[in-house]
Design a protein around this motif. Structure first.
Motif, PDB file in Angstrom:
ATOM      1  N   PRO A  58       0.820  -1.220   0.000  1.00  0.00           N
ATOM      2  CA  PRO A  58       0.000   0.000   0.000  1.00  0.00           C
ATOM      3  C   PRO A  58       0.850   1.265   0.000  1.00  0.00           C
ATOM      4  O   PRO A  58       1.940   1.304   0.568  1.00  0.00           O
ATOM      5  N   THR A  59       0.314   2.292  -0.633  1.00  0.00           N
ATOM      6  CA  THR A  59       0.924   3.622  -0.530  1.00  0.00           C
ATOM      7  C   THR A  59       0.293   4.396   0.618  1.00  0.00           C
ATOM      8  O   THR A  59       0.892   5.350   1.127  1.00  0.00           O
ATOM      9  N   ASP A  60      -0.933   3.997   1.009  1.00  0.00           N
ATOM     10  CA  ASP A  60      -1.677   4.693   2.048  1.00  0.00           C
ATOM     11  C   ASP A  60      -2.493   3.684   2.846  1.00  0.00           C
ATOM     12  O   ASP A  60      -2.833   2.612   2.345  1.00  0.00           O
ATOM     13  N   LEU A  61      -2.832   4.066   4.082  1.00  0.00           N
ATOM     14  CA  LEU A  61      -3.602   3.203   4.967  1.00  0.00           C
ATOM     15  C   LEU A  61      -4.805   3.970   5.505  1.00  0.00           C
ATOM     16  O   LEU A  61      -4.723   5.183   5.755  1.00  0.00           O
ATOM     17  N   LEU A  62      -5.908   3.252   5.700  1.00  0.00           N
ATOM     18  CA  LEU A  62      -7.105   3.809   6.315  1.00  0.00           C
ATOM     19  C   LEU A  62      -7.435   2.950   7.526  1.00  0.00           C
ATOM     20  O   LEU A  62      -7.660   1.749   7.392  1.00  0.00           O
ATOM     21  N   LEU A  63      -7.445   3.562   8.710  1.00  0.00           N
ATOM     22  CA  LEU A  63      -7.816   2.818   9.914  1.00  0.00           C
ATOM     23  C   LEU A  63      -9.331   2.849  10.068  1.00  0.00           C
ATOM     24  O   LEU A  63      -9.957   3.899   9.946  1.00  0.00           O
ATOM     25  N   VAL A  64      -9.915   1.676  10.340  1.00  0.00           N
ATOM     26  CA  VAL A  64     -11.359   1.567  10.543  1.00  0.00           C
ATOM     27  C   VAL A  64     -11.591   1.097  11.979  1.00  0.00           C
ATOM     28  O   VAL A  64     -11.002   0.111  12.424  1.00  0.00           O
ATOM     29  N   HIS A  65     -12.462   1.826  12.675  1.00  0.00           N
ATOM     30  CA  HIS A  65     -12.647   1.588  14.119  1.00  0.00           C
ATOM     31  C   HIS A  65     -14.111   1.767  14.476  1.00  0.00           C
ATOM     32  O   HIS A  65     -14.797   2.616  13.904  1.00  0.00           O
ATOM     33  N   ARG A  66     -14.599   0.972  15.423  1.00  0.00           N
ATOM     34  CA  ARG A  66     -15.969   1.120  15.920  1.00  0.00           C
ATOM     35  C   ARG A  66     -15.951   2.087  17.105  1.00  0.00           C
ATOM     36  O   ARG A  66     -15.208   1.882  18.078  1.00  0.00           O
ATOM     37  N   ALA A  67     -16.760   3.109  17.037  1.00  0.00           N
ATOM     38  CA  ALA A  67     -16.782   4.140  18.073  1.00  0.00           C
ATOM     39  C   ALA A  67     -17.060   3.541  19.445  1.00  0.00           C
ATOM     40  O   ALA A  67     -17.979   2.748  19.622  1.00  0.00           O
ATOM     41  N   GLY A  68     -16.217   3.921  20.393  1.00  0.00           N
ATOM     42  CA  GLY A  68     -16.415   3.508  21.774  1.00  0.00           C
ATOM     43  C   GLY A  68     -15.913   2.132  22.120  1.00  0.00           C
ATOM     44  O   GLY A  68     -15.938   1.738  23.299  1.00  0.00           O
ATOM     45  N   GLN A  69     -15.432   1.357  21.148  1.00  0.00           N
ATOM     46  CA  GLN A  69     -14.992  -0.002  21.454  1.00  0.00           C
ATOM     47  C   GLN A  69     -13.695   0.030  22.237  1.00  0.00           C
ATOM     48  O   GLN A  69     -12.732   0.700  21.854  1.00  0.00           O
ATOM     49  N   ARG A  70     -13.645  -0.739  23.306  1.00  0.00           N
ATOM     50  CA  ARG A  70     -12.473  -0.747  24.189  1.00  0.00           C
ATOM     51  C   ARG A  70     -11.731  -2.083  24.194  1.00  0.00           C
ATOM     52  O   ARG A  70     -10.587  -2.147  24.620  1.00  0.00           O
ATOM     53  N   HIS A  71     -12.396  -3.153  23.772  1.00  0.00           N
ATOM     54  CA  HIS A  71     -11.749  -4.468  23.767  1.00  0.00           C
ATOM     55  C   HIS A  71     -12.201  -5.233  22.532  1.00  0.00           C
ATOM     56  O   HIS A  71     -13.161  -4.838  21.856  1.00  0.00           O
ATOM     57  N   ILE A  72     -11.500  -6.334  22.247  1.00  0.00           N
ATOM     58  CA  ILE A  72     -11.881  -7.182  21.121  1.00  0.00           C
ATOM     59  C   ILE A  72     -13.299  -7.694  21.356  1.00  0.00           C
ATOM     60  O   ILE A  72     -13.632  -8.158  22.459  1.00  0.00           O
ATOM     61  N   LYS A  73     -14.136  -7.592  20.337  1.00  0.00           N
ATOM     62  CA  LYS A  73     -15.539  -7.985  20.485  1.00  0.00           C
ATOM     63  C   LYS A  73     -15.637  -9.449  20.893  1.00  0.00           C
ATOM     64  O   LYS A  73     -15.054 -10.335  20.253  1.00  0.00           O
ATOM     65  N   GLY A  74     -16.347  -9.703  21.990  1.00  0.00           N
ATOM     66  CA  GLY A  74     -16.525 -11.048  22.495  1.00  0.00           C
ATOM     67  C   GLY A  74     -15.388 -11.537  23.370  1.00  0.00           C
ATOM     68  O   GLY A  74     -15.473 -12.626  23.933  1.00  0.00           O
ATOM     69  N   LEU A  75     -14.320 -10.752  23.509  1.00  0.00           N
ATOM     70  CA  LEU A  75     -13.164 -11.139  24.327  1.00  0.00           C
ATOM     71  C   LEU A  75     -12.804  -9.979  25.260  1.00  0.00           C
ATOM     72  O   LEU A  75     -11.831  -9.250  25.045  1.00  0.00           O
ATOM     73  N   PRO A  76     -13.578  -9.770  26.307  1.00  0.00           N
ATOM     74  CA  PRO A  76     -13.365  -8.604  27.173  1.00  0.00           C
ATOM     75  C   PRO A  76     -12.019  -8.577  27.885  1.00  0.00           C
ATOM     76  O   PRO A  76     -11.597  -7.514  28.353  1.00  0.00           O
ATOM     77  N   ALA A  77     -11.342  -9.715  27.980  1.00  0.00           N
ATOM     78  CA  ALA A  77     -10.025  -9.737  28.618  1.00  0.00           C
ATOM     79  C   ALA A  77      -8.924  -9.199  27.705  1.00  0.00           C
ATOM     80  O   ALA A  77      -7.774  -9.066  28.132  1.00  0.00           O
ATOM     81  N   LEU A  78      -9.262  -8.896  26.445  1.00  0.00           N
ATOM     82  CA  LEU A  78      -8.269  -8.419  25.480  1.00  0.00           C
ATOM     83  C   LEU A  78      -8.583  -6.976  25.092  1.00  0.00           C
ATOM     84  O   LEU A  78      -9.350  -6.720  24.162  1.00  0.00           O
ATOM     85  N   PRO A  79      -8.005  -6.015  25.813  1.00  0.00           N
ATOM     86  CA  PRO A  79      -8.279  -4.607  25.488  1.00  0.00           C
ATOM     87  C   PRO A  79      -7.631  -4.203  24.174  1.00  0.00           C
ATOM     88  O   PRO A  79      -6.573  -4.723  23.787  1.00  0.00           O
ATOM     89  N   PRO A 103       4.298   3.820   4.349  1.00  0.00           N
ATOM     90  CA  PRO A 103       2.900   4.248   4.242  1.00  0.00           C
ATOM     91  C   PRO A 103       2.369   4.763   5.575  1.00  0.00           C
ATOM     92  O   PRO A 103       2.709   4.233   6.642  1.00  0.00           O
ATOM     93  N   ARG A 104       1.539   5.777   5.513  1.00  0.00           N
ATOM     94  CA  ARG A 104       0.952   6.375   6.706  1.00  0.00           C
ATOM     95  C   ARG A 104      -0.552   6.106   6.762  1.00  0.00           C
ATOM     96  O   ARG A 104      -1.209   5.994   5.726  1.00  0.00           O
ATOM     97  N   VAL A 105      -1.074   6.030   7.974  1.00  0.00           N
ATOM     98  CA  VAL A 105      -2.516   6.066   8.152  1.00  0.00           C
ATOM     99  C   VAL A 105      -2.952   7.497   7.878  1.00  0.00           C
ATOM    100  O   VAL A 105      -2.559   8.424   8.583  1.00  0.00           O
ATOM    101  N   ARG A 106      -3.753   7.673   6.849  1.00  0.00           N
ATOM    102  CA  ARG A 106      -4.118   9.001   6.384  1.00  0.00           C
ATOM    103  C   ARG A 106      -5.394   9.524   7.018  1.00  0.00           C
ATOM    104  O   ARG A 106      -5.652  10.731   7.009  1.00  0.00           O
ATOM    105  N   ALA A 107      -6.254   8.619   7.492  1.00  0.00           N
ATOM    106  CA  ALA A 107      -7.540   9.026   8.042  1.00  0.00           C
ATOM    107  C   ALA A 107      -8.125   7.853   8.822  1.00  0.00           C
ATOM    108  O   ALA A 107      -7.624   6.724   8.748  1.00  0.00           O
TER     109      ALA A 107
END
Length: 364
Positions: free
Chosen positions: A261-282, A307-311
């Motif tokens: 890649p020349t560029d990266l896009l980070l995708v994140h769910r708002a407010g999520q603090r741990h791996i979904k279904g695995l609360p012991a893994l922040p 490459p940088r995370v651009r957004a």
């Protein structure tokens, strides 16, 4: 018929099999088709919601009837039955099997992204009538090779979506960017790497069906094919899979290696603090995750780029609109990056952040 470029024509009339998946993540493949497939979908089959309004159940503004069986959909003239479920283990549920059999008896073709290979099932294969086909897209492509960073030689820009977790909206972000580029008349293409992305675009690589030694090479081949005649102004949008933060995921590294890649896009769910279904893994703080992804993306490259995370594409589906806007601004301020929900707030800001000269890939 194997995976890769498939026989599902953009104009084919589809009946979508979504038994029990219309209102939950097990139906995410079908919901993605309902949201993004430009071709006709004549009916959805989900006995649990038969007769309900599609928009009321899903929030998707598309005039498609929800029916109880394939037999009820036949008068609407479908050509292809598409399995829209992604059940645990990827096996064919019994109630879906009955409607697949009904579709084949009626002369319809069938497209499936399940691990169960319908074309190898003697009972189902015997029901197929020429010229109908069965497309099991989740198969390893033929003639695989080990990756060798060949995609770095492409002149086009290559954006890879990376996620803080699985199922956070990486494909949706790429398809929203593709649509926004189309509205602006900009050259852009999408590389599907999962069953929904391949069914929507008609081609790609089913990454989770490829042996690990060839995974990066399979991504490389798909990227080279999609980008072979895109010039420097072109944008290749590569669907991400999995997450570096998830203990069960191995997909991000071959995507980084294969797509160069020349560029990266980070995708994140708002407010999520741990791996979904695995609360012991922040989840790590996003700046730490961004640094880790950028460091890995800089390795194994012949071009010396970092490459940088651009957004950040923020999934705010669980928030009210005003909350979503506040969360986008908050995360943008915390990271110094453009942050927006491409589905609810539009992909314009994200596409602007990916424009040449806005930061991004630079010499290491």
């Amino acid at each position: 018929m194997s995976g890769g470029a498939g026989p599902l024509r953009p104009e084919a009339r589809v009946v979508l099999l979504l038994h029990g998946g219309l209102d939950n993540l097990s139906g995410k493949t079908g919901l993605a088709l309902l949201r993004y497939r430009p071709g006709p979908i004549v009916a959805v089959v989900d006995p649990r919601h038969a007769g309900a309004s599609l928009e009321a159940v899903t929030g998707i503004e598309r005039a498609v009837p929800v029916l109880g069986s394939v037999a009820e959909a036949l008068p609407l003239g479908p050509e292809v039955a598409v399995i829209g479920l992604a059940p645990s283990g990827g096996q064919l549920p019994a109630d879906v099997r009955a409607d697949v059999a009904a579709a084949l008896r009626a002369g319809l073709s069938v497209a499936s992204g399940l691990h169960s290979r319908l074309g190898a099932d003697p009972e189902l294969a015997a029901l197929r009538r020429d010229p109908a086909w069965i497309w099991d897209l989740r198969q390893e492509p033929p003639a695989l090779a080990v990756a060798a960073a060949r995609a770095a030689a492409l002149p086009c820009r290559r954006l890879l979506a990376v996620g803080s977790d699985m199922a956070v909206g990486k494909m949706s972000a790429c398809l929203e960017l593709l649509a926004e580029a189309g509205r602006r008349g900009l050259p852009a293409r999408f590389v599907g790497t999962g069953q929904a992305g391949i069914l929507i675009s008609g081609a790609g690589v089913p990454l989770d069906a490829v042996r690990v030694d060839y995974a990066a090479g399979a991504v490389e081949a798909a990227v080279l094919e999609a980008g072979r005649d895109l010039g420097p102004a072109g944008q290749l949008l590569v669907e991400g899979q999995g997450s570096l933060a998830h203990p069960g995921s191995t997909a991000t590294l071959p995507l980084l290696r294969g797509s160069q890649p020349t560029d990266l896009l980070l995708v994140h769910r708002a407010g999520q603090r741990h791996i979904k279904g695995l609360p012991a893994l922040p989840l790590p703080p996003l700046p730490e995750l961004i640094a880790a992804v950028e460091a890995l993306a800089a390795l194994g490259r012949p071009d010396g780029l970092r490459p940088r995370v651009r957004a950040i594409a923020l999934n705010t589906a669980a928030l009210e609109p005003d909350q979503a806007l506040r969360e986008s601004r908050k995360l943008g301020d915390a990271t110094g990056l453009v942050c927006a929900d491409p589905v609810r707030q539009g992909a314009g800001q994200l596409l602007d952040a990916l424009a040449p000269g806005e930061g991004g890939a630079c010499p290491g």
